[in-house]
Design a protein around this motif. Structure first.
Motif, PDB file in Angstrom:
ATOM      1  N   ASN A 146      39.935  38.285  40.148  1.00 14.88           N
ATOM      2  CA  ASN A 146      39.851  37.519  41.392  1.00 14.88           C
ATOM      3  C   ASN A 146      40.509  38.232  42.563  1.00 14.88           C
ATOM      4  O   ASN A 146      40.277  37.878  43.709  1.00 14.88           O
ATOM      5  N   PHE A 147      41.397  39.207  42.262  1.00 13.34           N
ATOM      6  CA  PHE A 147      42.012  39.948  43.358  1.00 13.34           C
ATOM      7  C   PHE A 147      40.950  40.609  44.226  1.00 13.34           C
ATOM      8  O   PHE A 147      41.169  40.872  45.396  1.00 13.34           O
ATOM      9  N   LEU A 148      39.806  40.908  43.607  1.00 12.70           N
ATOM     10  CA  LEU A 148      38.732  41.519  44.375  1.00 12.70           C
ATOM     11  C   LEU A 148      37.884  40.421  44.995  1.00 12.70           C
ATOM     12  O   LEU A 148      37.038  39.833  44.321  1.00 12.70           O
ATOM     13  N   SER A 149      38.083  40.168  46.265  1.00 12.31           N
ATOM     14  CA  SER A 149      37.261  39.158  46.927  1.00 12.31           C
ATOM     15  C   SER A 149      35.871  39.737  47.164  1.00 12.31           C
ATOM     16  O   SER A 149      35.681  40.960  47.139  1.00 12.31           O
ATOM     17  N   HIS A 150      34.915  38.882  47.403  1.00  9.65           N
ATOM     18  CA  HIS A 150      33.558  39.371  47.582  1.00  9.65           C
ATOM     19  C   HIS A 150      33.422  40.369  48.732  1.00  9.65           C
ATOM     20  O   HIS A 150      32.783  41.411  48.560  1.00  9.65           O
ATOM     21  N   PRO A 151      34.008  40.098  49.906  1.00 11.54           N
ATOM     22  CA  PRO A 151      33.855  41.073  51.004  1.00 11.54           C
ATOM     23  C   PRO A 151      34.423  42.442  50.644  1.00 11.54           C
ATOM     24  O   PRO A 151      33.878  43.472  51.065  1.00 11.54           O
TER      25      PRO A 151
ATOM     26  N   ILE B 251      34.613  43.801  47.537  1.00 16.85           N
ATOM     27  CA  ILE B 251      33.692  44.465  46.609  1.00 16.85           C
ATOM     28  C   ILE B 251      32.466  44.964  47.360  1.00 16.85           C
ATOM     29  O   ILE B 251      32.051  46.119  47.205  1.00 16.85           O
TER      30      ILE B 251
ATOM     31  N   VAL C  16      33.873  43.312  37.127  1.00 17.91           N
ATOM     32  CA  VAL C  16      33.316  42.388  38.116  1.00 17.91           C
ATOM     33  C   VAL C  16      31.803  42.577  38.221  1.00 17.91           C
ATOM     34  O   VAL C  16      31.030  41.615  38.216  1.00 17.91           O
TER      35      VAL C  16
ATOM     36  N   ASP D 263      37.198  37.452  56.682  1.00 16.30           N
ATOM     37  CA  ASP D 263      36.483  38.159  55.624  1.00 16.30           C
ATOM     38  C   ASP D 263      35.857  39.444  56.169  1.00 16.30           C
ATOM     39  O   ASP D 263      35.833  40.469  55.489  1.00 16.30           O
TER      40      ASP D 263
ATOM     41  N   SER E 224      43.042  41.559  51.817  1.00 10.68           N
ATOM     42  CA  SER E 224      42.485  40.232  51.558  1.00 10.68           C
ATOM     43  C   SER E 224      43.566  39.293  51.047  1.00 10.68           C
ATOM     44  O   SER E 224      43.540  38.099  51.342  1.00 10.68           O
TER      45      SER E 224
END
Lengths: 601, 601
Positions: free
Chosen positions: B146-151, B153, B300, B415, B442
């Motif tokens: 979850n540390f990797l937010s979509h924006p 990645i 992910v 974001d 983030s």
């Protein structure tokens, strides 16, 4: 709550400019109302605080591995600057124990104690800390201090206190011991314990016993003698001065310096020369992380003291302006050859209790220290280092709070984990890595706790339009409709959780044809949450399931309208969960209490 | 929602053990139902995927700076192991573009390409990634992804795609260019652009044009020719094989290798020897961070593909078991001399579209690759590197999504900031620092957004027991009572905010005698929140104000009872806000619509 909105539209440009000036220079506010009575009050306060600050500034300079006069330098310009920029009436800035320890830890990674490079590193730490605080103040980045959760700060301060106390045992016993953490100091002490210097130990342990008695026994005695509690408190805080005067006389009188008792010796008199620290970017980059840690730890301690004291008189403290004031104080310290400073707890309380009415008391304290530096340093010649070490030990042991571990364990296991890890890593590895570990762990634990929000499968309470958790209420459901209520905002810490939950629910219930997400507790949906909703929508579509939302809050809906999600959504957005179900299965919605009433797991 | 609670109490020990076995070895589940028809299906799928995987594995090995056969090695054991441990029916693991680039970035910091140390570092990255994934799986640490937010990645993959494409332009043009980031590669290309090799460029650009046409023009053509859409899609994905066969024939036939066209040359045949990578702890520690980043990025991507494909057939994917399966696949890759692998998007989609019914299709693909490695490597001798580079460019350009920047800007500025920073830092500095910057930013932005929760001053709606925001409703208030409603849990990101807010409110309203905190939206209070409440209570007490709470949720109250806070609280905890006000000012509570009705700002 936006208090700024109360500002009237008619405010003229001049009034606005004046308001901005007063917010950046609080001195303009209180200076205008300054009277002769306030002046004499502030002078008395300054005298008391000066007496308390002299031994502290010498001791903390030595703790930071610096010559004692550096402590005096760090107790002049910062106080003057805080008086100009600070919003707290009672905060007393200057060298403090934990920041001094952190300064020593950072500087000793770059140079050896006693070298000009070491002093240069300490001054640079003050400069960079000051610039960082100033930047945080202007950019309103005070929220960065939130990275330090309470358990991490409490654990860090306890561990630092233990490390400082252990380190100061060596000068108390007249032996040599050093190390970068509690563990290595203890090992070093153990190896040199045989070389104890008797005269030094007598002075050191004597001072310790006296100072502990001052803390615990003097106040009751003074009260029995008829003094009031507040004055007794102040006298207790000035206690170290008595130890210092007495041991100076003993060492000087009996010639103990010649018998191996280490003394402060010649403290160069005169005011510090003002000069810009060299703009050594390579050095500044090397100390960026420790400077940031010192800034934030210092700020957190300082703002907490300031808020506590302000509350007693219902005074206002501006957190962003406090960053600017502490930044200015540290830059001032660096320019006058000092090291990192912040608002000290004990000394601010004395300041407050003694009746400081304005920050001018701090400015007068600075003048008191200046007079000391100019004229009184020869009196400090015979001051034994053991006495200073004893004053540090007594001061820092009051910071150690092992009890807090037990309370935290009872209250929250994950907070306990963060606290225990901070203490252990600090004791075993050192201050910087300990603090970073604590911050990292508390962020990981925070992320973990928000990554699995509470989600309930809901059903309709017969005869009403209310929907409740099927596990707690007798409700009606349609096997073709799955209604999920998410009790949390949809954002990156839990975005993936929702996708997995939907995958699990749909795989487990082959009868499902419609999925409704009830969102009364969704305060925000960020891009990751949006991406998850889009992925869920597409996947459900592939599986022949329509996806509906209900009870989306206004601001969340406004934002969703700026994306393509609503166009792609296979179902609809419904105002209420009842409407959502009614639009899919009008019969079910009308059911009152017959068929299908169930208490599902 | 705890689906585990549906398990009946009567489950016997044997049944439980069998269930645990099946959850760790999904092969036991699908293997028991395997039939001859499934077998022939899976065989056809394996043939198609093998044809697609051969050029990809060679190309990605070269992208990772490794000999081409390493790509083949990484496409055998991992597929077999995923077939045993994986929960997705269609996921195809193997070398992928982004992980290969990250492998190159990490390994080239430790050794030069072509040295045994470089290969050793790549193998160690697979080993450490595998162990990390396995540990995350067993410890249920999947939430770390979850540390990797979509924006972050999305930004990272776009930037990586650009960097890979830029890097592969050099072999397409037959020149030499290198760099650790997009910027330095572009500069390097610029300097060597004069040395373009004509024959290589003809092959490279020719392949590029052909491959782009395959992507855009082949499918419509095939459909016009009467093939159905799904088969056309699969043929399009196998398109690179045509380019490879054609350019091998051209280079071999015209003797272009002697004229300077770089070819793959002799690829050592035979299966990889199995051996444990050396337990070099110093090396493992050095690659820990890149291995962690590779693991999480790989996971992910992989879980997202797996969930998407599972949804189409309503199949279940277990995120924790997927960590274990990818961990096993990477350890298998390392033991067979390969580099980091993960689930690839394009290849999994082909697997799914071709009708893979079980993970056995992956195992058969591994056998296909093994046959290739044993017997077909001599056919690859004349394969031009320019063709492989062209296949990479076409594959990665589909990952580049600049459009997403615009959409994110429209949806959320913070974001967008995280995404833009990730792209810029990755392009300018490199993949690791880019990804770390994105993650850090983030988290900072998340902390910022949760550090200032919505707080409303509330008043009573006349004639009711409801309390609403004074800014939005006509309500009754008592100047001596300040009622604040906090719409967020009280935890460390916002604990200090609440203290500052109370300080501000109290300093601004000298008439206040009671403060009531209405907590219907407070889902949790952590130690930092508790500490803030305690500080607020003490400070208000000093200022002569009593502190009340209302509408505390059950679980929050249970926890508060485990602390000393409730004993120290100067006011009381009330079931409702109405009761709280009524207990302080019974008259006000009864007021219906006379006096004091106001619409405050």
């Amino acid at each position: 709550m936006d208090t700024k909105s109360t500002e009237t539209q008619s405010t003229s440009l001049v009034e606005r400019a004046s308001k901005v000036m007063r917010s950046y220079f609080p001195i303009l506010e209180w200076g205008a109302r300054y009277t002769g009575k306030t002046f004499s009050n502030d002078m008395i306060v300054a005298l008391i605080v000066t007496m308390m600050l002299i031994p502290q500034s010498l001791a903390y300079a030595i703790l930071a591995g610096l010559p004692p006069e550096i402590g005096l330098y760090a107790s002049m310009a910062p106080l003057l600057l805080y008086a100009i920029f600070g919003t707290s009436r009672a905060l007393a800035v200057g060298p403090v124990a934990v920041a001094s320890l952190m300064t020593a830890a950072a500087a000793s990674q770059l140079a050896s104690q006693g070298t000009p490079e070491y002093l240069g590193a300490a001054v640079a730490l003050a400069m960079v800390s000051g610039l960082l605080l100033l930047a945080m103040g202007f950019l309103k980045l005070g929220f960065l201090a939130n990275f330090l959760s309470h358990p991490v700060i409490a654990g860090f301060i306890t561990a630092s206190g233990l490390q400082i106390a252990a380190g100061q045992l060596a000068p108390v016993l007249g032996i040599h011991a050093e190390g970068e953490n509690f563990l290595s100091i203890i090992i070093s002490l153990w190896h040199s314990i045989g070389a104890i210097h008797i005269a030094t130990t007598a002075i050191g342990i004597g001072s310790l016993i006296f100072l502990f008695w001052v803390r615990s026994g003097l106040k009751p005695l003074l009260i029995r003698l008829g003094l009031n509690a507040k004055i007794s408190d102040i006298l207790v805080k000035v206690g170290p001065v008595i130890a210092i005067v007495a041991t100076i006389l003993i060492v000087g009188g009996f010639g103990l310096a010649d018998k191996g008792v280490k003394i402060v010796g010649k403290v160069p008199g005169g005011l510090p020369k003002l000069s810009m620290p060299p703009m050594d970017m390579a050095l500044w980059l090397k100390i960026l992380v420790p400077a940031l840690l010192i800034s934030i730890i210092g700020y957190v301690e300082s703002i907490s003291v300031a808020l506590t004291l302000a509350a007693k008189k219902r005074q206002h403290v501006d957190p962003d302006q406090e960053l600017i004031a502490l930044g200015a104080a540290n830059i001032g310290s660096a320019i006058s050859g000092g090291f990192p400073v912040t608002g000290g707890f004990a000394r601010s309380v004395v300041n407050f209790d003694a009746g400081a009415e304005t920050p001018a008391a701090g400015a007068f304290t600075a003048i008191g220290i200046a007079i000391t530096t100019l004229f009184l340093t020869p009196l400090l010649f015979f001051l034994p280092k053991a006495t200073l070490a004893a004053t540090i030990i007594v001061a820092v042991l009051s910071l150690v709070n092992i009890q807090a571990l037990k309370q935290t364990w009872a209250y929250s296991k994950s907070d306990f984990a963060a606290m225990a890890a901070t203490i252990l890593v600090t004791l075993i590895e050192g201050v910087e890595i300990g603090l970073i570990t604590g911050v990292g762990l508390s962020i990981v634990l925070h992320l973990y706790s928000t990554s699995r929000p509470h989600v309930a499968v809901v059903g309709q309470i017969p005869g009403t339009s209310h929907f409740r958790n099927v596990e707690r209420h007798t409700v009606v459901t349609d096997p073709a409709i799955l209604s999920l209520r998410v009790d949390e905002s949809l954002y990156f810490p839990n975005a993936r959780f929702l996708e997995e939950l939907v995958n699990e629910s749909v795989a487990a219930n082959p009868a499902i044809r419609h999925l409704i997400l009830e969102c009364p507790a969704v305060n925000t949906i960020d891009s990751s949450g949006l991406e998850s909703l889009e992925a869920i929508n597409l996947r459900l579509k592939d599986g022949g399931i329509t996806f509906h939302l209900s009870e989306i809050k206004g601001p969340v809906m406004d934002r969703l309208k700026r994306s393509h999600f609503l166009e792609e959504l296979t179902g609809k957005v419904h105002l209420s969960q009842y409407e959502a179900v009614a639009s899919i299965n009008p019969d079910l919605a009308k059911i009152t209490h017959e068929a299908n009433v169930q208490k599902e797991m």
